[in-house]
Design a protein around this motif. Structure first.
Motif, PDB file in Angstrom:
ATOM      1  N   ARG A 144      23.362  -7.911 -35.923  1.00 54.70           N
ATOM      2  CA  ARG A 144      23.587  -9.322 -35.677  1.00 54.70           C
ATOM      3  C   ARG A 144      22.722  -9.757 -34.504  1.00 54.70           C
ATOM      4  NH1 ARG A 144      28.907 -12.096 -33.230  1.00 54.70           N
ATOM      5  NH2 ARG A 144      28.121 -14.210 -33.187  1.00 54.70           N
ATOM      6  N   LEU A 145      22.038 -10.863 -34.695  1.00 51.91           N
ATOM      7  CA  LEU A 145      21.216 -11.421 -33.632  1.00 51.91           C
ATOM      8  C   LEU A 145      21.683 -12.844 -33.394  1.00 51.91           C
ATOM      9  CD1 LEU A 145      17.702 -10.444 -34.978  1.00 51.91           C
ATOM     10  CD2 LEU A 145      18.846  -9.424 -33.036  1.00 51.91           C
ATOM     11  N   THR A 146      21.755 -13.230 -32.141  1.00 54.87           N
ATOM     12  CA  THR A 146      21.990 -14.626 -31.850  1.00 54.87           C
ATOM     13  C   THR A 146      20.699 -15.162 -31.259  1.00 54.87           C
ATOM     14  OG1 THR A 146      24.157 -13.879 -31.247  1.00 54.87           O
ATOM     15  CG2 THR A 146      23.673 -16.175 -30.878  1.00 54.87           C
ATOM     16  N   LEU A 147      20.108 -16.103 -31.957  1.00 52.74           N
ATOM     17  CA  LEU A 147      18.816 -16.612 -31.541  1.00 52.74           C
ATOM     18  C   LEU A 147      18.982 -18.019 -31.004  1.00 52.74           C
ATOM     19  CD1 LEU A 147      16.680 -15.583 -34.639  1.00 52.74           C
ATOM     20  CD2 LEU A 147      16.899 -14.357 -32.501  1.00 52.74           C
ATOM     21  N   GLU A 148      18.430 -18.249 -29.831  1.00 49.17           N
ATOM     22  CA  GLU A 148      18.387 -19.612 -29.332  1.00 49.17           C
ATOM     23  C   GLU A 148      16.990 -20.122 -29.615  1.00 49.17           C
ATOM     24  OE1 GLU A 148      20.111 -20.012 -25.479  1.00 49.17           O
ATOM     25  OE2 GLU A 148      19.077 -21.909 -25.149  1.00 49.17           O
ATOM     26  N   LEU A 149      16.932 -21.221 -30.352  1.00 50.21           N
ATOM     27  CA  LEU A 149      15.649 -21.653 -30.886  1.00 50.21           C
ATOM     28  C   LEU A 149      15.218 -22.991 -30.326  1.00 50.21           C
ATOM     29  CD1 LEU A 149      16.351 -20.935 -34.633  1.00 50.21           C
ATOM     30  CD2 LEU A 149      15.011 -19.536 -33.095  1.00 50.21           C
ATOM     31  N   ASP A 150      13.917 -23.077 -30.091  1.00 56.48           N
ATOM     32  CA  ASP A 150      13.315 -24.362 -29.797  1.00 56.48           C
ATOM     33  C   ASP A 150      12.419 -24.635 -30.990  1.00 56.48           C
ATOM     34  OD1 ASP A 150      12.192 -26.569 -28.747  1.00 56.48           O
ATOM     35  OD2 ASP A 150      10.982 -25.554 -27.245  1.00 56.48           O
ATOM     36  N   GLY A 151      12.880 -25.452 -31.922  1.00 50.83           N
ATOM     37  CA  GLY A 151      12.184 -25.569 -33.197  1.00 50.83           C
ATOM     38  C   GLY A 151      12.313 -24.245 -33.915  1.00 50.83           C
ATOM     39  N   ILE A 191      11.602 -18.733 -30.693  1.00 50.64           N
ATOM     40  CA  ILE A 191      12.762 -18.077 -30.114  1.00 50.64           C
ATOM     41  C   ILE A 191      12.682 -18.166 -28.597  1.00 50.64           C
ATOM     42  CG2 ILE A 191      13.955 -15.881 -29.859  1.00 50.64           C
ATOM     43  CD1 ILE A 191      12.698 -15.189 -32.642  1.00 50.64           C
ATOM     44  N   VAL A 192      13.697 -18.750 -28.011  1.00 51.69           N
ATOM     45  CA  VAL A 192      13.726 -18.853 -26.562  1.00 51.69           C
ATOM     46  C   VAL A 192      14.507 -17.681 -25.979  1.00 51.69           C
ATOM     47  CG1 VAL A 192      14.325 -20.339 -24.641  1.00 51.69           C
ATOM     48  CG2 VAL A 192      13.711 -21.342 -26.828  1.00 51.69           C
ATOM     49  N   ARG A 193      15.553 -17.313 -26.695  1.00 52.43           N
ATOM     50  CA  ARG A 193      16.364 -16.207 -26.211  1.00 52.43           C
ATOM     51  C   ARG A 193      16.990 -15.495 -27.409  1.00 52.43           C
ATOM     52  NH1 ARG A 193      21.031 -18.179 -22.645  1.00 52.43           N
ATOM     53  NH2 ARG A 193      19.548 -18.234 -20.947  1.00 52.43           N
ATOM     54  N   CYS A 194      17.098 -14.212 -27.276  1.00 48.19           N
ATOM     55  CA  CYS A 194      17.640 -13.434 -28.388  1.00 48.19           C
ATOM     56  C   CYS A 194      18.667 -12.454 -27.834  1.00 48.19           C
ATOM     57  CB  CYS A 194      16.503 -12.691 -29.081  1.00 48.19           C
ATOM     58  SG  CYS A 194      17.039 -11.326 -30.088  1.00 48.19           S
ATOM     59  N   ILE A 195      19.851 -12.476 -28.379  1.00 43.85           N
ATOM     60  CA  ILE A 195      20.884 -11.543 -27.926  1.00 43.85           C
ATOM     61  C   ILE A 195      21.329 -10.709 -29.119  1.00 43.85           C
ATOM     62  CG2 ILE A 195      23.103 -11.305 -26.786  1.00 43.85           C
ATOM     63  CD1 ILE A 195      22.754 -14.194 -25.831  1.00 43.85           C
ATOM     64  N   PRO A 196      20.992  -9.439 -29.142  1.00 44.13           N
ATOM     65  CA  PRO A 196      21.491  -8.596 -30.229  1.00 44.13           C
ATOM     66  C   PRO A 196      22.957  -8.226 -29.989  1.00 44.13           C
ATOM     67  CG  PRO A 196      19.674  -7.536 -29.018  1.00 44.13           C
ATOM     68  CD  PRO A 196      20.144  -8.686 -28.201  1.00 44.13           C
ATOM     69  N   ASP A 197      23.672  -8.138 -31.054  1.00 40.64           N
ATOM     70  CA  ASP A 197      25.075  -7.738 -30.961  1.00 40.64           C
ATOM     71  C   ASP A 197      25.248  -6.570 -31.927  1.00 40.64           C
ATOM     72  OD1 ASP A 197      27.751  -7.612 -30.546  1.00 40.64           O
ATOM     73  OD2 ASP A 197      28.252  -9.258 -31.900  1.00 40.64           O
ATOM     74  N   ILE A 198      25.552  -5.417 -31.402  1.00 38.96           N
ATOM     75  CA  ILE A 198      25.627  -4.259 -32.291  1.00 38.96           C
ATOM     76  C   ILE A 198      27.045  -3.685 -32.302  1.00 38.96           C
ATOM     77  CG2 ILE A 198      23.218  -3.728 -31.832  1.00 38.96           C
ATOM     78  CD1 ILE A 198      24.217  -1.259 -30.296  1.00 38.96           C
ATOM     79  N   GLY A 199      27.252  -2.696 -33.096  1.00 41.92           N
ATOM     80  CA  GLY A 199      28.551  -2.048 -33.150  1.00 41.92           C
ATOM     81  C   GLY A 199      29.306  -2.307 -34.449  1.00 41.92           C
ATOM     82  N   TYR A 200      28.693  -3.043 -35.378  1.00 44.62           N
ATOM     83  CA  TYR A 200      29.405  -3.365 -36.622  1.00 44.62           C
ATOM     84  C   TYR A 200      29.606  -2.140 -37.501  1.00 44.62           C
ATOM     85  CZ  TYR A 200      29.179  -8.292 -35.581  1.00 44.62           C
ATOM     86  OH  TYR A 200      29.354  -9.502 -34.995  1.00 44.62           O
ATOM     87  N   LEU A 201      28.820  -1.113 -37.258  1.00 47.37           N
ATOM     88  CA  LEU A 201      28.980   0.097 -38.063  1.00 47.37           C
ATOM     89  C   LEU A 201      29.442   1.260 -37.193  1.00 47.37           C
ATOM     90  CD1 LEU A 201      28.500   0.538 -41.092  1.00 47.37           C
ATOM     91  CD2 LEU A 201      26.375   1.641 -40.531  1.00 47.37           C
ATOM     92  N   HIS A 202      30.113   0.936 -36.087  1.00 45.27           N
ATOM     93  CA  HIS A 202      30.564   2.002 -35.214  1.00 45.27           C
ATOM     94  C   HIS A 202      31.644   2.818 -35.910  1.00 45.27           C
ATOM     95  CE1 HIS A 202      31.565   4.318 -31.793  1.00 45.27           C
ATOM     96  NE2 HIS A 202      32.789   3.849 -31.722  1.00 45.27           N
TER      97      HIS A 202
END
Lengths: 345, 596
Positions: B227-234, B237-248
């Motif tokens: 899972r990635l949370t992307l902050e976009l300007d158009g 990508i201005v900022r990207c926060i990966p979120d992991i652990g879904y298959l832990h």
């Protein structure tokens, strides 16, 4: 009265043929892609999967039609129609044959041989973008919105080079009538050996036009508006059942119209070298229709072939290609054609 | 040797005089930090330094900056909870944070263990020295509750943000505690808002708004669970926060509750694209722990299977990478090749994915008679397939445009971010564990290590493509040299006797019984071992701590995907969405080993 009846019959036949072709182009796409990819493709429904389109159609009709709560309903419902109808309308001015004697009448094989045929096509095909934009916007979904934004930017950009590439052709043909364009290509030769098809007269225009129609039809490598791996499905992400099918059909109807146009404008339409274009016996007339169909089918194949061979552009690269390369190239072509015509006057 | 390790957790300084320490790094540490360095042990070719936590930052700085030492890569950070370890006294520190360092110039490894007590459960973070420690430290915090002072973003990483316990502590039961007891009722909200209070001023005269796009976990390009949370300007990508652990899946905890041979089956599920590599890498660590010499034939078979796994893994990488960039056809071409690899795995191991082929001390059984022909058939047709894909992509204008200068990471950054495998080599660092710290029979085989220049997606693509050819070379050579002989060690205390003998022989029956009995068969002595291996994605290794029973005391998996993926936000910042997808493909994250 006769004219109206004749037109209606022609419309019915053409529409029927196109819709059927759409179904079978989908099958062809699956078969050709399978062939390219060392697979078998659909082969369960009927021999060689020939009944697959029927099964698919039935499936689409019977699927549950989900309209999400968060959509702008009116626009959401209009969008699929807004994209399919222009895609089908484009064919109205395409001559799919010369003339045919039917029950003592000489019937011209074109729905409407309008004087402004080329303009009409450009106008109608630009309408298609509304369906995409409205669909993407009304879905109220970020992926769909981005698909819609990409599509509008792309289609408007390529509309320009598409239109400009045709100007060279029109300057030589001196007519916007598509039947005139075809008739011109059916007479004379280029360099004494090649038929007078515009692909030989206007190679730059042909190249620009072909690239542009790929972009206009949102086919790979220009399929950014729906780019599955990026935008999931882009503008039609929220559509299901027959509404999705309409987007789907529109793409293929667009391809058919585009292929027919490439064949008509640059590859001599129904003209086959070595066949007397003025002879209008029944057999020859039918042959001409077949020639036209084969040419169209070939370009449909090219569409499919390209799709399964190349990767996808990025958004800014598509824009760069359109504005920095194709547009200047199309302008250059107009310039060169103008110079040639002036000097040869 | 056993005593040494047991003492390692005690606080008294070691009695050895400095000159007895063979390892120069350990000696230097002892000289510079006489009060902090408590214990140095050198066993099985691995040097372990136990130290106090207070000056851990200084220690790592010294190790990194001192030109003689230059331990420039912090390969792993993990922890061990010594509560129930034999010889553990209640008043000694409960936790050890374990740092695994590697020096590229000197090709040397060093293990540091810093002691942390339960009452003062904090330790200075080393992210300012090694950026690649960021996620590993988060994981230690997540699993053990050890806080890292000065960590930029100390949140849970694998467990849900509102999880209330520390699962790898010894007092957390392997069966879990039930959802109601471990999940706090209040929702921490959107990713726990890691950057709250850190909103920078945006200099934007147009006053345009940014869009936050949630990419995944259900998204076609994330292949399941990223899972990635992307902050976009158009589209940028201005900022990207990966979120992991879904298959832990708690693989590390499971390691403490499976016997050594049982755990082989768990390793299958880690990198599910090359399960055999996991089997083998795991077995090698335990074999080092037990000082077992695996017969040569087994080593050769392992090498062949290792390289076939690399091919299978790279084939999936190549296919999905191309698919994500829009080239669907490549995907099917490569999957055909993978299918052929899998047929060989099925022939050899009986399973396609859940291979579980190795045993501690060798292989489960010998390869079938037609193994050689089958593998030769495969390598004979393989170059043509690579060639075909190369013709479709390598000089394709669109492919080059999409991958060149995308997701660039410099050699220095790649080391600092703790990258390994093709990611590191794509940036121009010639580090391949098969060459640098040889394992299996790689020293006997002739192959090249391809290295990129620019560290972009295209170079990583070229590196992996060349690796495919080298793998094929390795397989051909190893097949030529494949010796006859047994595929298991002769030690009846380690290996199960043949079934036929068990039915009729008294001796075998006893051995069979003892090997399978808890605490009788496979029981390594007290100690710890780590064997780095070059898996298709990079450094894969199992850090196994034994307490003398049939179960590992601690099973740490140093997985390449986890380490490689943490630099991802830096690689995609400023690029477009499409590039994010392209870079994701080139990192080749395998969720199974990412989340473990």
């Amino acid at each position: 009265m006769d004219y109206a009846l004749e037109s209606l019959i022609k419309i019915a036949i053409v529409l029927g043929v196109i819709i059927t072709t759409v179904a079978y182009v989908v099958l062809a796409e699956r078969k050709v892609s399978a062939y390219i990819q060392n697979r078998l493709g659909p082969n369960r429904v009927g021999p060689w999967g020939l009944l697959q389109p029927l099964a698919d159609g039935l499936k689409f009709i019977l699927k549950e039609d989900v309209i999400p709560n968060h959509v702008n309903k009116a626009i959401y419902l209009i969008a699929p129609a807004a994209i399919l109808v222009p895609a089908l309308m484009g064919f109205a001015v395409v001559p799919f044959g010369d003339t045919l004697m039917v029950v003592g009448r000489e019937v011209q094989l074109i729905i409407s041989d309008a004087d402004i045929g080329v303009l009409y096509i450009l106008a109608v095909s630009s309408l298609g973008v509304y369906g995409v934009v409205l669909g993407g916007w009304a879905s109220n979904n970020k992926y769909a919105l981005m698909g819609g934004v990409r599509a509008s930017a792309q289609m408007i950009s390529y509309e320009l080079s598409l239109g400009l590439s045709l100007i060279g052709v029109l300057m030589i043909a001196e007519s916007l009538k598509l039947s005139d364009v075809v008739n011109l290509q059916a007479t004379g030769t280029v360099l004494g050996v090649l038929p007078a098809w515009f692909v030989f007269n206007q190679p730059i225009a042909c190249l620009v036009f072909m690239v542009s129609v790929f972009a206009e039809t949102n086919r790979l490598p220009f399929d950014l508006p729906e780019a599955e791996q990026e935008l999931v499905a882009g503008y039609h992400a929220e559509y299901s059942s027959m509404k999705f099918a309409m987007f789907f059909m529109a793409e293929y109807a667009h391809m058919i119209t585009a292929s027919a146009l490439i064949a008509t404008l640059f590859f001599g339409g129904w003209h086959l070298p070595g066949v007397d274009p003025t002879d209008s016996s029944f057999a020859l007339s039918v042959l001409k229709v077949l020639v036209f169909a084969v040419k169209t089918a070939f370009f449909l194949f090219v569409f499919i072939w390209v799709r399964w061979t190349v990767p996808r552009f990025r958004y800014d690269q598509v824009m760069r290609l359109g504005w920095k390369y194709l547009l200047p190239l199309a302008l250059l072509n107009v310039l060169l054609t103008g110079l040639y015509l002036t000097l040869n006057r | 040797m056993a005593e040494e390790s047991a003492e390692a957790i005690e606080t008294e300084p070691a009695e050895e005089a400095p000159e007895e320490i063979g390892d120069p790094a350990a000696r230097a540490l002892k000289d510079r930090f006489p009060d902090e360095v408590l214990e140095v042990s050198e066993t099985r070719g691995e040097t372990t330094v136990v130290c106090a936590k207070s000056r851990i930052r200084d220690i790592l700085t010294l190790l990194k900056d001192e030109p003689r030492l230059s331990f420039d890569r912090l390969s792993d950070v993990s922890a061990v909870d010594y509560t129930s370890y034999p010889g553990h006294e209640p008043d000694t520190p409960r936790f050890n944070v374990v740092y695994n360092l590697y020096s590229h110039p000197n090709n040397q490894r060093l293990r540091l263990r810093a002691q942390v007590t339960e009452d003062a459960c904090t330790i200075p973070s080393v992210t300012s020295i090694h950026r690649g420690a960021e996620w590993a430290e988060r994981e230690v915090f997540d699993m053990f509750g050890i806080r890292f002072d000065g960590h930029p973003d100390l949140r849970r990483i694998l467990m849900p943000l509102n999880f209330e316990h520390y699962p790898l502590r010894k007092d957390y039961p392997v069966r879990g505690m039930g959802e109601r007891d471990v999940i706090a009722p209040e929702d921490p909200g959107f990713l726990g808002n890691p950057y709250a209070g850190e909103e920078e001023e945006v200099d934007d005269p147009l006053g345009s708004e940014r869009m936050v796009l949630n990419l995944g976990p259900q998204h076609p390009a994330t292949h399941g669970t990223l899972r990635l949370t992307l902050e976009l300007d158009g589209e940028r990508i201005v900022r990207c926060i990966p979120d992991i652990g879904y298959l832990h899946t708690g693989f590390e905890k499971l390691g403490e509750h499976h016997t050594y041979n049982q755990y082989v089956t768990v390793t299958d599920r880690m990198n599910y694209l090359s399960p055999l590599c996991n089997n083998i890498a795991y077995s090698m660590s335990v074999e080092r722990l037990m000082d077992l010499e695996v017969p040569e034939r087994a080593l050769y078979i392992r090498t062949i299977l290792w390289e076939l796994s690399r091919i299978a893994d790279h084939m999936v990488w190549l296919g999905t990478h191309a698919l994500d960039i829009g080239a669907f056809t490549v995907f099917l071409y490569t999957f055909e090749q993978r299918e052929r690899c899998y047929n060989i795995f099925e022939l050899v191991t009986g399973a396609r994915l859940t291979t579980s082929y190795t045993r501690i001390g060798g292989l489960g059984w010998d390869v079938p008679d037609n193994f050689r022909e089958v593998v030769l058939d495969f390598v004979a047709q393989f170059p043509a397939a690579v060639e075909e894909v190369e013709r479709l992509l390598t000089r394709n204008r669109i492919w080059i445009d999409r991958t060149k200068d995308i997701g660039v990471i410099s050699a220095e950054d790649a080391i600092n971010w703790n990258m390994s495998g093709p990611m590191l080599r794509g940036s121009g660092v010639e580090y391949d564990i098969r060459k640098q710290e040889p394992f299996l029979v790689y020293p006997d085989l002739d192959f090249d290590v391809p290295v990129g220049k620019h560290g972009d997606t295209y170079d990583r693509y070229l590196v992996r493509m060349e690796e495919l050819r080298q793998s094929q070379r390795i397989i051909e050579q190893a097949l030529d040299k494949l010796p006859d002989g047994p595929v298991k060690v002769g030690d009846a205390k380690v290996i199960l006797p043949e079934k036929g003998e068990v039915d009729f022989g008294m001796e075998s029956l006893i051995h069979h019984f003892k090997v399978l009995m808890d605490g009788h068969g496979l029981t390594p002595e007290l100690g710890e071992a780590y064997v780095p291996t070059e898996s298709p994605n990079g450094e894969l290794g199992f850090y196994v701590v034994s307490d003398g029973t049939g179960y590992a005391y601690r099973m740490r998996v140093r997985s390449p995907s986890f380490m490689n993926y943490q630099a991802y936000p830096q690689m995609v910042n400023g690029h477009m969405i499409s590039d994010a997808i392209a870079v994701l493909g080139s990192v080749n994250v395998i969720a199974g080993e990412l989340d473990r």
